[in-house]
Design an enzyme around this catalytic site. Structure first.
Site, PDB file in Angstrom:
ATOM      1  N   LYS A 163      -0.403   5.595   8.444  1.00 20.54           N
ATOM      2  CA  LYS A 163       0.293   6.096   6.929  1.00 20.54           C
ATOM      3  C   LYS A 163      -0.768   6.074   5.956  1.00 20.54           C
ATOM      4  O   LYS A 163      -0.665   6.949   5.126  1.00 20.54           O
ATOM      5  CB  LYS A 163       1.149   4.748   6.790  1.00 20.54           C
ATOM      6  CG  LYS A 163       1.944   5.107   5.312  1.00 20.54           C
ATOM      7  CD  LYS A 163       2.296   3.694   4.739  1.00 20.54           C
ATOM      8  CE  LYS A 163       1.187   2.738   4.369  1.00 20.54           C
ATOM      9  NZ  LYS A 163       1.440   1.645   3.612  1.00 20.54           N
ATOM     10  N   SER A 215       1.019  -1.160   0.104  1.00 17.76           N
ATOM     11  CA  SER A 215      -0.115  -0.117  -0.244  1.00 17.76           C
ATOM     12  C   SER A 215       1.060   1.241  -0.013  1.00 17.76           C
ATOM     13  O   SER A 215       1.584   1.632   0.996  1.00 17.76           O
ATOM     14  CB  SER A 215      -0.955  -0.010   1.172  1.00 17.76           C
ATOM     15  OG  SER A 215      -1.907  -1.190   1.070  1.00 17.76           O
ATOM     16  N   LYS A 219      -7.288   1.650  -2.918  1.00 19.83           N
ATOM     17  CA  LYS A 219      -6.774   1.150  -1.377  1.00 19.83           C
ATOM     18  C   LYS A 219      -6.966   2.142  -0.466  1.00 19.83           C
ATOM     19  O   LYS A 219      -7.347   2.148   0.739  1.00 19.83           O
ATOM     20  CB  LYS A 219      -5.611   0.714  -1.511  1.00 19.83           C
ATOM     21  CG  LYS A 219      -4.769   0.264  -0.022  1.00 19.83           C
ATOM     22  CD  LYS A 219      -5.830  -1.088   0.481  1.00 19.83           C
ATOM     23  CE  LYS A 219      -5.325  -1.374   1.899  1.00 19.83           C
ATOM     24  NZ  LYS A 219      -3.972  -2.052   1.855  1.00 19.83           N
TER      25      LYS A 219
END
Length: 300
Positions: free
Chosen positions: A241, A99, A173
């Site tokens: 993140k 990711s 995502k």
């Protein structure tokens, strides 16, 4: 004559990567593995994997290489600083299931294209449970023809959807992680409200199963909250993140996302308090701290 299965390299065999490798091995694919902590890759040898001493060595004979690494900097280091990109064979495919930021994914795709390698950004959702059971949601960005060619390799891992050109997988995502984080926050707040109001949180969860509040988050992370088991399947630092990535993309497109801003601030505080490696469902602990006086009063 039956065509031989493509040779696979898999770089990054941590919480998510290891069960994904086991799924590929179980489907009969020859897999060479590498991990920065070599013992994590070594653990897969007994399952049939071959261990390489470097990422470049792992991909040298591969038709398809996977990366499952912590962030964009880690992917860039492995691919470009360690000479892995040059070791990939022209005509091979790199499937990055990490990711990372969409613009970083697009940059990597362009740099690999110059070497004759096609990159597919294909982040996944479903956590370690999905990786182990082969029920991951895979969001693939890149050329339609290449994605159609690699689709059989992804079948043992879960359900793949082609969502657009390079970088589109990472955009999807980030949106997925928005929903996950906000829903974790909603379930955690509901657990606190139920407990403060005198109802049993476990029975509350059972009562609403099958109703409009049903979700994978309620099923898995609600159970974690009730059991108070916050062993990391998805560490909070990685959830943060991704939420920072959402913020960057939203700012670039002049978007106001107040729910995402609120939950990101909660994760910022939770991680800053030393909980980066606690599972992201552990946001419950942060909300309990905010409400500690009320909860203490309820227990007294």
């Amino acid at each position: 004559m039956t065509q031989p299965l493509p040779k696979i390299a898999f770089l990054g065999t941590g919480l998510m990567g290891a069960p994904m490798v086991r799924r590929l091995l179980g489907a009969g694919y020859p897999v060479t593995v590498w991990n920065r902590a070599a013992e994590k890759a070594r653990a897969l040898v007994a399952a049939g994997a071959e261990q390489a001493g470097s990422p470049a060595e792992a991909v040298a004979k591969a038709d398809i290489a996977f990366t499952m690494l912590s962030d964009g900097a880690a992917v860039a280091d492995v691919l470009f600083a360690q000479g892995t990109a040059e070791a990939l064979r022209p005509g091979s495919v790199l499937i990055d299931t990490s990711s990372i930021a969409p613009d970083v994914a697009r940059d990597h795709a362009a740099r690999l294209e110059e070497l004759g390698v096609t990159q597919i950004d294909c982040p996944v959702s479903g956590g370690t449970a999905g990786a182990e059971s082969g029920t991951l949601a895979l969001m693939a960005g890149g050329p339609k023809e290449t994605i159609a060619r690699i689709a059989p390799v992804l079948e043992p891992l879960g359900r793949m959807t082609h969502v657009g050109p390079a970088g589109a997988g990472q955009v999807c995502k980030l949106a997925n992680q928005q929903i996950v984080a906000i829903t974790i926050g909603a379930v955690a707040e509901a657990m606190i409200l139920v407990r403060a109001g005198g109802a049993d949180p476990a029975r509350f969860r059972d009562a609403i199963r099958g109703g409009f509040a049903e979700s994978r988050i309620l099923e898995l992370h609600g159970a974690r909250m009730i059991a108070r088991d916050f062993t990391p399947g998805g560490p909070s630092r990685l959830q943060l993140k991704d939420l920072r990535g959402v913020e960057t993309l939203a700012n670039a497109n002049h978007l106001e996302l107040p729910l995402t801003d609120t939950v990101r601030a909660a994760y910022e505080a939770f991680v800053a308090a030393g909980n980066g490696d606690v599972d992201h469902s552990g946001l419950l602990l942060h909300l309990e701290t905010l409400n500690s006086a009320s909860l203490l009063e309820e227990r007294s």
